[in-house]
Motif scaffolding. Structure first.
Motif, PDB file in Angstrom:
ATOM      1  N   HIS A  34       0.827  -1.207   0.000  1.00  8.87           N
ATOM      2  CA  HIS A  34       0.000   0.000   0.000  1.00  8.87           C
ATOM      3  C   HIS A  34       0.865   1.261   0.000  1.00  8.87           C
ATOM      4  O   HIS A  34       0.540   2.250  -0.663  1.00  8.87           O
ATOM      5  CB  HIS A  34      -0.934  -0.003   1.218  1.00  8.87           C
ATOM      6  CG  HIS A  34      -2.090  -0.935   1.055  1.00  8.87           C
ATOM      7  ND1 HIS A  34      -3.101  -0.711   0.157  1.00  8.87           N
ATOM      8  CD2 HIS A  34      -2.387  -2.104   1.661  1.00  8.87           C
ATOM      9  CE1 HIS A  34      -3.975  -1.693   0.223  1.00  8.87           C
ATOM     10  NE2 HIS A  34      -3.553  -2.555   1.118  1.00  8.87           N
ATOM     11  N   PHE A  35       1.951   1.219   0.750  1.00  9.61           N
ATOM     12  CA  PHE A  35       2.877   2.350   0.794  1.00  9.61           C
ATOM     13  C   PHE A  35       3.419   2.639  -0.603  1.00  9.61           C
ATOM     14  O   PHE A  35       3.435   3.793  -1.064  1.00  9.61           O
ATOM     15  CB  PHE A  35       4.015   2.025   1.774  1.00  9.61           C
ATOM     16  CG  PHE A  35       5.004   3.134   1.972  1.00  9.61           C
ATOM     17  CD1 PHE A  35       4.776   4.126   2.910  1.00  9.61           C
ATOM     18  CD2 PHE A  35       6.186   3.180   1.232  1.00  9.61           C
ATOM     19  CE1 PHE A  35       5.703   5.154   3.110  1.00  9.61           C
ATOM     20  CE2 PHE A  35       7.111   4.194   1.419  1.00  9.61           C
ATOM     21  CZ  PHE A  35       6.866   5.186   2.359  1.00  9.61           C
ATOM     22  N   LEU A  65       0.458  10.999   1.595  1.00 12.56           N
ATOM     23  CA  LEU A  65      -0.658  10.075   1.392  1.00 12.56           C
ATOM     24  C   LEU A  65      -0.280   8.654   1.760  1.00 12.56           C
ATOM     25  O   LEU A  65      -1.080   7.913   2.349  1.00 12.56           O
ATOM     26  CB  LEU A  65      -1.117  10.138  -0.072  1.00 12.56           C
ATOM     27  CG  LEU A  65      -2.279   9.231  -0.479  1.00 12.56           C
ATOM     28  CD1 LEU A  65      -3.535   9.580   0.294  1.00 12.56           C
ATOM     29  CD2 LEU A  65      -2.531   9.337  -1.988  1.00 12.56           C
ATOM     30  N   ALA A  66       0.931   8.245   1.436  1.00 12.41           N
ATOM     31  CA  ALA A  66       1.353   6.862   1.686  1.00 12.41           C
ATOM     32  C   ALA A  66       1.307   6.504   3.166  1.00 12.41           C
ATOM     33  O   ALA A  66       1.106   5.343   3.521  1.00 12.41           O
ATOM     34  CB  ALA A  66       2.759   6.634   1.140  1.00 12.41           C
ATOM     35  N   SER A  67       1.467   7.499   4.029  1.00 13.97           N
ATOM     36  CA  SER A  67       1.496   7.212   5.462  1.00 13.97           C
ATOM     37  C   SER A  67       0.155   6.745   6.006  1.00 13.97           C
ATOM     38  O   SER A  67       0.083   6.179   7.098  1.00 13.97           O
ATOM     39  CB  SER A  67       1.959   8.459   6.238  1.00 13.97           C
ATOM     40  OG  SER A  67       0.957   9.471   6.203  1.00 13.97           O
ATOM     41  N   VAL A  68      -0.933   6.980   5.257  1.00  7.74           N
ATOM     42  CA  VAL A  68      -2.257   6.568   5.740  1.00  7.74           C
ATOM     43  C   VAL A  68      -2.883   5.509   4.825  1.00  7.74           C
ATOM     44  O   VAL A  68      -4.055   5.166   5.001  1.00  7.74           O
ATOM     45  CB  VAL A  68      -3.208   7.780   5.858  1.00  7.74           C
ATOM     46  CG1 VAL A  68      -2.695   8.759   6.904  1.00  7.74           C
ATOM     47  CG2 VAL A  68      -3.420   8.478   4.520  1.00  7.74           C
ATOM     48  N   VAL A 149      -8.168   0.942  -3.761  1.00  9.47           N
ATOM     49  CA  VAL A 149      -7.589   0.901  -5.105  1.00  9.47           C
ATOM     50  C   VAL A 149      -6.331   0.028  -5.092  1.00  9.47           C
ATOM     51  O   VAL A 149      -6.076  -0.739  -6.025  1.00  9.47           O
ATOM     52  CB  VAL A 149      -7.287   2.316  -5.635  1.00  9.47           C
ATOM     53  CG1 VAL A 149      -6.490   2.245  -6.943  1.00  9.47           C
ATOM     54  CG2 VAL A 149      -8.593   3.085  -5.867  1.00  9.47           C
ATOM     55  N   GLY A 150      -5.555   0.118  -4.020  1.00  5.47           N
ATOM     56  CA  GLY A 150      -4.422  -0.790  -3.885  1.00  5.47           C
ATOM     57  C   GLY A 150      -4.869  -2.237  -3.779  1.00  5.47           C
ATOM     58  O   GLY A 150      -4.353  -3.122  -4.464  1.00  5.47           O
ATOM     59  N   ASP A 151      -5.861  -2.482  -2.922  1.00  5.12           N
ATOM     60  CA  ASP A 151      -6.329  -3.852  -2.700  1.00  5.12           C
ATOM     61  C   ASP A 151      -6.776  -4.542  -3.976  1.00  5.12           C
ATOM     62  O   ASP A 151      -6.450  -5.705  -4.215  1.00  5.12           O
ATOM     63  CB  ASP A 151      -7.509  -3.847  -1.720  1.00  5.12           C
ATOM     64  CG  ASP A 151      -7.067  -3.861  -0.264  1.00  5.12           C
ATOM     65  OD1 ASP A 151      -5.871  -4.024  -0.001  1.00  5.12           O
ATOM     66  OD2 ASP A 151      -7.949  -3.718   0.603  1.00  5.12           O
ATOM     67  N   LEU A 275       1.406  -3.167  -8.761  1.00  6.01           N
ATOM     68  CA  LEU A 275       1.695  -2.040  -7.873  1.00  6.01           C
ATOM     69  C   LEU A 275       1.716  -0.734  -8.665  1.00  6.01           C
ATOM     70  O   LEU A 275       1.161   0.280  -8.240  1.00  6.01           O
ATOM     71  CB  LEU A 275       3.036  -2.250  -7.166  1.00  6.01           C
ATOM     72  CG  LEU A 275       3.096  -3.356  -6.113  1.00  6.01           C
ATOM     73  CD1 LEU A 275       4.542  -3.634  -5.715  1.00  6.01           C
ATOM     74  CD2 LEU A 275       2.271  -2.995  -4.879  1.00  6.01           C
ATOM     75  N   ALA A 276       2.370  -0.773  -9.831  1.00  7.00           N
ATOM     76  CA  ALA A 276       2.452   0.419 -10.669  1.00  7.00           C
ATOM     77  C   ALA A 276       1.081   0.821 -11.183  1.00  7.00           C
ATOM     78  O   ALA A 276       0.705   2.011 -11.152  1.00  7.00           O
ATOM     79  CB  ALA A 276       3.399   0.164 -11.841  1.00  7.00           C
ATOM     80  N   GLN A 277       0.301  -0.139 -11.665  1.00 10.91           N
ATOM     81  CA  GLN A 277      -1.039   0.165 -12.156  1.00 10.91           C
ATOM     82  C   GLN A 277      -1.911   0.746 -11.049  1.00 10.91           C
ATOM     83  O   GLN A 277      -2.672   1.694 -11.284  1.00 10.91           O
ATOM     84  CB  GLN A 277      -1.696  -1.110 -12.715  1.00 10.91           C
ATOM     85  CG  GLN A 277      -1.120  -1.569 -14.028  1.00 10.91           C
ATOM     86  CD  GLN A 277      -1.725  -2.878 -14.492  1.00 10.91           C
ATOM     87  OE1 GLN A 277      -1.996  -3.778 -13.693  1.00 10.91           O
ATOM     88  NE2 GLN A 277      -1.946  -3.003 -15.791  1.00 10.91           N
TER      89      GLN A 277
END
Length: 303
Positions: A34-35, A65-68, A149-151, A275-277
């Motif tokens: 996610h980070f 943003l990555a921190s949350v 969106v990551g999931d 991850l990139a997408q």
């Protein structure tokens, strides 16, 4: 507070361990995944979207943003209703249909990761609507959307119901006990960082960013776009996911198998591209939400 009664403490610890053992597993990229996704997304935000994101982020994030982006996993016991929003189960088939698959175990429709992306996108669209002020907690909406969106880009988030997206397929990852879902959540990323990036996630992110601007540059415009100028298009991401799960994640895997270099090296490119997408698409969604110039164009522009 300390515990003066050792017998009481032992009983309470046992109760806690039993509770945790019975708690439902959350299907999710690991914290690192996610980070990475959100670190890729943030530099791709337009100025308007970057400003909105900064205004919505909690102060504790300090603008990052990555921190949350793993926040949705940390509140899984507080928001139990959100557990099924992290994934989609298909009935053992290698295709996805929203009407068939997007529901929780009670049969309630829209309770899956695709439904969650649609829902939190719709909430965030009210950001500039003063008449909707106070209707939603848009800070939470942003954190949920960024996570989901990551999931949906983790292939086993659109896996088979019978094995809970690979969670109930025990195996060994090299010498360690693991399961198929954990291999895709954590183990492949961890092994890549160890073998190729000197255990430095920043170096891995920089490598993915170079691939986005160079190796995958011809593919990126298609990643960003949604049919019919939709703000988000999670059904497409989910269809990709189950296809990749069947072709790469489940393929040649049986219970108690030992997965080593061959599986790792052939599956790592899939993980890296997903991850990139995820990062590119998160940026595109946020740009379309917060910047009217992107609604029709559907392209990511760096601020």
């Amino acid at each position: 507070m300390g515990c003066s009664n050792l017998s009481y403490c032992s009983v309470m610890l046992l109760i806690l361990l039993v509770f945790l053992a019975k708690a439902p597993a959350i299907q999710s990229w690991g914290k690192e995944g996610h980070f990475i996704t959100c670190k890729i997304a943030q530099p791709l935000l337009s100025k308007a979207a970057a400003k909105a994101v900064q205004e919505l982020l909690p102060s504790s994030a300090e603008g990052d943003l990555a921190s949350v982006c793993s926040w949705a996993d940390t509140v899984r016991f507080k928001y139990r209703w959100a557990s099924p929003l992290h994934y989609i189960n298909t009935p053992g088939v290698c295709n996805y249909k929203y009407s068939r698959d997007c529901h929780n175990d009670k049969g309630e429709q829209d309770m899956c990761v695709a439904g969650a992306i649609n829902n939190y996108t719709a909430q965030l669209i009210t950001y500039m609507d003063s008449s909707s002020e106070g209707t939603y907690n848009l800070t939470e909406s942003l954190m949920f959307l960024s996570h989901f969106v990551g999931d949906i880009h983790q292939p086993l988030h659109v896996g088979f119901a019978d094995d809970e997206g690979g969670n109930t397929i025990p195996l060994r990852w090299f010498r360690r006990k693991s399961n198929l879902h954990k291999v895709w959540d954590f183990d492949i990323i961890d092994e890549a960082e160890k073998d190729f990036f000197n255990r430095d996630v920043t170096t891995m992110i920089e490598d993915l960013q170079r691939n986005i601007t160079e190796g995958w540059s011809d593919e990126v415009p298609a990643w960003e776009k949604c049919a019919r100028n939709a703000i988000a298009c999670p059904d497409g991401y989910a269809s990709e996911g189950i296809s990749l799960a069947c072709k790469w994640a489940y393929k040649d895997v049986t219970a108690d198998i030992v997965l080593e270099d061959d599986y790792f090296l052939t599956r790592l490119p899939i993980v890296e591209k997903r991850l990139a997408q995820g990062g590119v698409r998160l940026a595109a969604i946020l740009n379309r939400i917060f910047d009217s110039n992107f609604v029709m164009g559907g392209s990511v522009q760096s601020s």
